[in-house]
Design a protein around this motif. Sequence first.
Motif, PDB file in Angstrom:
ATOM      1  N   ARG A 160      46.279 -14.839  17.133  1.00 19.36           N
ATOM      2  CA  ARG A 160      47.405 -13.884  17.642  1.00 19.36           C
ATOM      3  C   ARG A 160      47.955 -13.256  16.192  1.00 19.36           C
ATOM      4  O   ARG A 160      48.504 -12.323  16.470  1.00 19.36           O
ATOM      5  CB  ARG A 160      48.389 -14.149  18.413  1.00 19.36           C
ATOM      6  CG  ARG A 160      47.850 -14.988  19.794  1.00 19.36           C
ATOM      7  CD  ARG A 160      49.380 -15.718  20.389  1.00 19.36           C
ATOM      8  NE  ARG A 160      48.901 -16.510  21.656  1.00 19.36           N
ATOM      9  CZ  ARG A 160      49.458 -17.155  22.467  1.00 19.36           C
ATOM     10  NH1 ARG A 160      50.971 -17.305  21.942  1.00 19.36           N
ATOM     11  NH2 ARG A 160      49.029 -17.917  23.368  1.00 19.36           N
ATOM     12  N   ASP A 161      47.481 -13.821  15.224  1.00 17.68           N
ATOM     13  CA  ASP A 161      48.061 -13.223  13.903  1.00 17.68           C
ATOM     14  C   ASP A 161      47.096 -12.515  13.054  1.00 17.68           C
ATOM     15  O   ASP A 161      47.268 -11.868  12.120  1.00 17.68           O
ATOM     16  CB  ASP A 161      48.507 -14.201  13.050  1.00 17.68           C
ATOM     17  CG  ASP A 161      49.884 -14.959  13.548  1.00 17.68           C
ATOM     18  OD1 ASP A 161      50.635 -14.138  14.249  1.00 17.68           O
ATOM     19  OD2 ASP A 161      49.872 -16.092  13.526  1.00 17.68           O
ATOM     20  N   SER A 162      45.529 -12.495  13.227  1.00 14.10           N
ATOM     21  CA  SER A 162      44.536 -12.218  12.590  1.00 14.10           C
ATOM     22  C   SER A 162      43.557 -11.511  13.284  1.00 14.10           C
ATOM     23  O   SER A 162      43.553 -11.367  14.639  1.00 14.10           O
ATOM     24  CB  SER A 162      44.014 -13.172  11.772  1.00 14.10           C
ATOM     25  OG  SER A 162      43.294 -14.028  12.728  1.00 14.10           O
ATOM     26  N   PHE A 163      42.828 -10.670  12.693  1.00 13.32           N
ATOM     27  CA  PHE A 163      41.789  -9.981  13.367  1.00 13.32           C
ATOM     28  C   PHE A 163      40.227 -10.421  12.632  1.00 13.32           C
ATOM     29  O   PHE A 163      40.250 -10.360  11.495  1.00 13.32           O
ATOM     30  CB  PHE A 163      41.994  -8.399  13.117  1.00 13.32           C
ATOM     31  CG  PHE A 163      43.155  -7.880  13.482  1.00 13.32           C
ATOM     32  CD1 PHE A 163      43.284  -7.340  14.997  1.00 13.32           C
ATOM     33  CD2 PHE A 163      44.503  -7.961  12.857  1.00 13.32           C
ATOM     34  CE1 PHE A 163      44.571  -7.020  15.475  1.00 13.32           C
ATOM     35  CE2 PHE A 163      45.654  -7.504  13.426  1.00 13.32           C
ATOM     36  CZ  PHE A 163      45.880  -7.097  14.594  1.00 13.32           C
ATOM     37  N   SER A 164      39.310 -10.330  13.617  1.00 14.70           N
ATOM     38  CA  SER A 164      38.119 -10.513  13.369  1.00 14.70           C
ATOM     39  C   SER A 164      37.444  -9.415  12.238  1.00 14.70           C
ATOM     40  O   SER A 164      37.752  -8.180  12.109  1.00 14.70           O
ATOM     41  CB  SER A 164      36.971 -10.221  14.355  1.00 14.70           C
ATOM     42  OG  SER A 164      35.735 -10.442  14.131  1.00 14.70           O
TER      43      SER A 164
ATOM     44  N   HIS B  34      38.632 -14.743   5.248  1.00 14.90           N
ATOM     45  CA  HIS B  34      39.248 -14.659   6.290  1.00 14.90           C
ATOM     46  C   HIS B  34      39.864 -16.020   6.882  1.00 14.90           C
ATOM     47  O   HIS B  34      41.171 -16.445   7.262  1.00 14.90           O
ATOM     48  CB  HIS B  34      38.613 -14.013   7.551  1.00 14.90           C
ATOM     49  CG  HIS B  34      39.099 -13.971   8.808  1.00 14.90           C
ATOM     50  ND1 HIS B  34      40.318 -13.325   9.246  1.00 14.90           N
ATOM     51  CD2 HIS B  34      38.968 -14.972  10.044  1.00 14.90           C
ATOM     52  CE1 HIS B  34      40.718 -13.921  10.527  1.00 14.90           C
ATOM     53  NE2 HIS B  34      39.679 -14.666  11.086  1.00 14.90           N
TER      54      HIS B  34
ATOM     55  N   ARG C  46      41.678  -8.665  17.831  1.00 16.76           N
ATOM     56  CA  ARG C  46      42.746  -9.750  17.607  1.00 16.76           C
ATOM     57  C   ARG C  46      42.149 -11.308  18.051  1.00 16.76           C
ATOM     58  O   ARG C  46      41.519 -11.342  19.229  1.00 16.76           O
ATOM     59  CB  ARG C  46      44.088  -9.378  18.303  1.00 16.76           C
ATOM     60  CG  ARG C  46      45.101 -10.404  17.948  1.00 16.76           C
ATOM     61  CD  ARG C  46      46.303 -10.346  18.739  1.00 16.76           C
ATOM     62  NE  ARG C  46      47.161  -8.786  18.252  1.00 16.76           N
ATOM     63  CZ  ARG C  46      47.818  -8.666  17.122  1.00 16.76           C
ATOM     64  NH1 ARG C  46      48.069  -9.502  16.460  1.00 16.76           N
ATOM     65  NH2 ARG C  46      48.177  -7.436  17.081  1.00 16.76           N
TER      66      ARG C  46
ATOM     67  N   SER D 104      43.951 -17.861   6.935  1.00 16.04           N
ATOM     68  CA  SER D 104      44.206 -18.525   8.162  1.00 16.04           C
ATOM     69  C   SER D 104      44.646 -20.059   7.813  1.00 16.04           C
ATOM     70  O   SER D 104      45.903 -20.383   8.257  1.00 16.04           O
ATOM     71  CB  SER D 104      43.253 -18.601   9.409  1.00 16.04           C
ATOM     72  OG  SER D 104      42.818 -17.401   9.726  1.00 16.04           O
TER      73      SER D 104
END
Length: 421
Positions: A167-171, A52, A163, A56
Amino acid sequence: MSAEVAALRLQVARQVAHWQAAVTALADLENFASASAWANLEHQLGVAVRAHLRRSARRLHRAAGVLAAELAAAESPTELERVRRLVVRFRAMFLRVELAFDFYGDCVNSRTTPRLGALLRACDFLARSAMEQVLEPLGHPAPPVLTYVDKGLGASILRAGLRLWDRDSFSVAAAVKITRHNLSRPTAILHEAGHQAAFTLDWNGELADALRRELRPVAPGVADAWAGWASEIAGDAFAFAHAGYAAVAALHDVVAGEPDRVWMVPYGDPHPPAYLRVLLGAAMATRCYGSGPWNDLGQAWVAAHPVRTAPADVREFHVRSAALVPRIAEVCLYRPMRAFGDRPLVACVDPLRVRPDALACLARDAGTALFRSPYWVEREALRLLALSGYRAATEPARAAEITAQFEEWMIRLGGPVEAAA
């Protein structure tokens, strides 16, 4: 190229180069947590978190490459000014991404020693197992869990699927904070696991509606307040179903030290007042188990906090709420919910498995192997947590012995793992 344009280009070029270098440093995960701390993650969890963060970093790297291309193509003061504004936007984007790196780095870096790493891996296992028991039969995979130690009194969770700051990825993992003082009886992680499960199943809204329907005919104002606390009540019910009285006693010991919040909660806080929250936990135990040490806990709690000492503006509310607590416990545990396939919570997680006599039977039948055999430790991990917590709650004179035994089997449960590459 004029001197003015050359000077402007130099300033913008320096900023672009600075942020390109910053992205390169960000991508090195050992700038946020040591290699040994990363190695203390279970393999699947480590792979998920690292992947993840690297995704990013790659997004930032691509954005930095766009900046460099824009700078190379810019010739006029107007075009250079446009690049400068893009740099400002990129800086804000970088700082948002950095928040996620810092957060996960701090979580991972709390696993500073082999012992602490093993304890936290065991906590990962317990929280994930609690979710699996409810979610997987309903067709929902349980997310990876990343527990970490921090200061303070209460646990918390950054839910998987939420989120993130960029603002573009999720946990990708449920990140659960365990307070340092509660690491030897971490039933609070079950409450936080309950938040993740309730979010996945949309249980919170359904429980809120059920509480309104149950209480409005007799106490409309009370009904709306309890409905507003549904998310925290759900967490408490989830923890109780898995750990029984151990969860109730641990909750009591955390909120007992906050006299200013016995009767009141800050505006917008989803937690019930401590006075009612403790009574609800005791009522759940009474509903499932009959009489027991939870009755003494409830009586001592009421004696320590007589309702006549409540602020005048909330005194009547607490009197009326306390009378309804048994009905609220019934709704939480035994009311069929769509979230659970039109079954009650107790059909998914049977609290009778952690009833004191059931735990005593488990300890008697397994003997010393219960805490030492890898088979028993993994198979009965949640009940071992309930047993250790029950003994800690009812035998304080043996606290040191119980804590040592707890650490022994937890370290076995979270023993050495193959680290993520």
